[in-house]
Every structure is written in C-alpha cells, then in structure tokens.
Design a protein around this motif. Structure first.
Motif, PDB file in Angstrom:
ATOM      1  N   GLY A   1       0.791  -1.223   0.000  1.00  0.00           N
ATOM      2  CA  GLY A   1       0.000   0.000   0.000  1.00  0.00           C
ATOM      3  C   GLY A   1       0.823   1.274   0.000  1.00  0.00           C
ATOM      4  O   GLY A   1       0.285   2.361   0.139  1.00  0.00           O
ATOM      5  N   ASP A   2       2.125   1.174  -0.175  1.00  0.00           N
ATOM      6  CA  ASP A   2       3.044   2.312  -0.093  1.00  0.00           C
ATOM      7  C   ASP A   2       3.203   2.964  -1.464  1.00  0.00           C
ATOM      8  O   ASP A   2       3.858   2.412  -2.351  1.00  0.00           O
ATOM      9  CB  ASP A   2       4.386   1.811   0.442  1.00  0.00           C
ATOM     10  N   THR A   3       2.623   4.141  -1.656  1.00  0.00           N
ATOM     11  CA  THR A   3       2.690   4.802  -2.963  1.00  0.00           C
ATOM     12  C   THR A   3       4.104   5.233  -3.326  1.00  0.00           C
ATOM     13  O   THR A   3       4.459   5.236  -4.503  1.00  0.00           O
ATOM     14  CB  THR A   3       1.736   6.014  -3.029  1.00  0.00           C
ATOM     15  N   GLY A   4       4.922   5.589  -2.346  1.00  0.00           N
ATOM     16  CA  GLY A   4       6.310   5.961  -2.615  1.00  0.00           C
ATOM     17  C   GLY A   4       7.092   4.786  -3.189  1.00  0.00           C
ATOM     18  O   GLY A   4       7.873   4.932  -4.138  1.00  0.00           O
ATOM     19  N   TYR A   5       6.871   3.619  -2.620  1.00  0.00           N
ATOM     20  CA  TYR A   5       7.529   2.407  -3.106  1.00  0.00           C
ATOM     21  C   TYR A   5       7.061   2.083  -4.515  1.00  0.00           C
ATOM     22  O   TYR A   5       7.841   1.729  -5.395  1.00  0.00           O
ATOM     23  CB  TYR A   5       7.240   1.238  -2.165  1.00  0.00           C
ATOM     24  N   ARG A   6       5.769   2.207  -4.751  1.00  0.00           N
ATOM     25  CA  ARG A   6       5.217   1.928  -6.080  1.00  0.00           C
ATOM     26  C   ARG A   6       5.801   2.877  -7.125  1.00  0.00           C
ATOM     27  O   ARG A   6       6.105   2.471  -8.238  1.00  0.00           O
ATOM     28  CB  ARG A   6       3.696   2.046  -6.040  1.00  0.00           C
ATOM     29  N   GLU A   7       5.985   4.133  -6.762  1.00  0.00           N
ATOM     30  CA  GLU A   7       6.602   5.090  -7.675  1.00  0.00           C
ATOM     31  C   GLU A   7       8.058   4.712  -7.962  1.00  0.00           C
ATOM     32  O   GLU A   7       8.518   4.766  -9.100  1.00  0.00           O
ATOM     33  CB  GLU A   7       6.520   6.514  -7.095  1.00  0.00           C
ATOM     34  N   GLU A   8       8.775   4.294  -6.918  1.00  0.00           N
ATOM     35  CA  GLU A   8      10.163   3.860  -7.078  1.00  0.00           C
ATOM     36  C   GLU A   8      10.240   2.655  -8.023  1.00  0.00           C
ATOM     37  O   GLU A   8      11.082   2.592  -8.910  1.00  0.00           O
ATOM     38  CB  GLU A   8      10.746   3.507  -5.701  1.00  0.00           C
ATOM     39  N   LEU A   9       9.347   1.694  -7.826  1.00  0.00           N
ATOM     40  CA  LEU A   9       9.314   0.517  -8.701  1.00  0.00           C
ATOM     41  C   LEU A   9       8.927   0.899 -10.119  1.00  0.00           C
ATOM     42  O   LEU A   9       9.509   0.398 -11.083  1.00  0.00           O
ATOM     43  CB  LEU A   9       8.290  -0.491  -8.183  1.00  0.00           C
ATOM     44  N   GLY A  10       7.942   1.776 -10.253  1.00  0.00           N
ATOM     45  CA  GLY A  10       7.513   2.217 -11.569  1.00  0.00           C
ATOM     46  C   GLY A  10       8.642   2.867 -12.336  1.00  0.00           C
ATOM     47  O   GLY A  10       8.824   2.627 -13.534  1.00  0.00           O
ATOM     48  N   THR A  11       9.437   3.662 -11.650  1.00  0.00           N
ATOM     49  CA  THR A  11      10.595   4.294 -12.278  1.00  0.00           C
ATOM     50  C   THR A  11      11.648   3.254 -12.621  1.00  0.00           C
ATOM     51  O   THR A  11      12.199   3.248 -13.717  1.00  0.00           O
ATOM     52  CB  THR A  11      11.187   5.369 -11.342  1.00  0.00           C
ATOM     53  N   TYR A  12      11.913   2.330 -11.695  1.00  0.00           N
ATOM     54  CA  TYR A  12      12.927   1.299 -11.925  1.00  0.00           C
ATOM     55  C   TYR A  12      12.576   0.434 -13.132  1.00  0.00           C
ATOM     56  O   TYR A  12      13.412   0.153 -13.979  1.00  0.00           O
ATOM     57  CB  TYR A  12      13.091   0.413 -10.685  1.00  0.00           C
ATOM     58  N   TYR A  13      11.332  -0.001 -13.225  1.00  0.00           N
ATOM     59  CA  TYR A  13      10.925  -0.897 -14.303  1.00  0.00           C
ATOM     60  C   TYR A  13      10.428  -0.165 -15.544  1.00  0.00           C
ATOM     61  O   TYR A  13      10.216  -0.777 -16.578  1.00  0.00           O
ATOM     62  CB  TYR A  13       9.838  -1.864 -13.836  1.00  0.00           C
TER      63      TYR A  13
END
Length: 119
Positions: free
Chosen positions: A99-111
């Motif tokens: 549920g962590d939007t910051g983590y999801r953004e980090e993953l979205g940028t990484y991938y």
C-alpha cells in the motif's frame, strides 16, 4: 511516466480474473520463482514472486508491464527482465509495501523508463 507499468501489455495474453498463483516465472535468462500473489486491477496490476532460494527467499514485486507472455497450459509467465535486473530491484516487504505509494513510484521508475523507455 510510470503509471503504464501497472497494466498488462495487450499482447501478453492476460485474461482478467485468471488466478496466476503458483505459475512459474521466467526471466529472459532463466527461472526466478513462482507467483505468490497477484493483482489484475486495471492500472494497478502486479505479481509478487517468491524467489525461493534464488535470492535467499526474497519476494519481488513485478509490475504487470514486465509480463511478455502468459502460458496457461504450461502455467508459466515470461517477463522481459533479466535475473540480475529483478535481483537489483527495490527490496520488497509485503507488510509495508503493497500500500506504499512511494515504493510503487520507485518501482515504476525502476521498471519503466530506465529499461526501454516509456511504454
């Protein structure tokens, strides 16, 4: 633009509502584990893959856009990343990251942009 990494590619063969739990996951250079959990919500789709002993029992979260093909007969999912790229992804902790939007953004940028540009 990282939001597109959370949707399946139209050519992946994903059918909404299909239970992918237990499917084997294949990177471009070999097997990485099995699907432990998944979401196929529109704009919020992902796989949580249990890597077993491959990277010391670590789970990884793969955005849906990394899926190239789903083979329901073989119960396999093929992704467009190498084992090394997946191993080097931001660390995943189920209890705090789903549920962590910051983590999801980090993953979205990484991938997203670093490996082939916007989709």
């Amino acid at each position: 633009m990282t939001e597109n990494v959370w949707s399946y590619q139209p050519t992946a063969g994903h059918l909404a509502g299909t239970d992918l739990t237990g499917y084997k996951v294949e990177a471009t250079d070999g097997s990485i584990g099995k699907v432990d959990k998944h979401s196929d919500e529109v704009g919020d789709a992902y796989l949580v893959v249990d890597t077993g002993v491959w990277i010391f029992g670590r789970e990884v979260l793969l955005p849906a856009r990394t899926v190239v093909t789903i083979d329901p007969e073989e119960r396999k999912i093929f992704v467009d990343r190498t084992k090394e790229q997946i191993k080097n992804a931001p660390e995943f902790h189920r209890d705090k990251h789903l549920g962590d939007t910051g983590y999801r953004e980090e993953l979205g940028t990484y991938y997203g942009i670093p490996f082939g540009g916007p989709f």
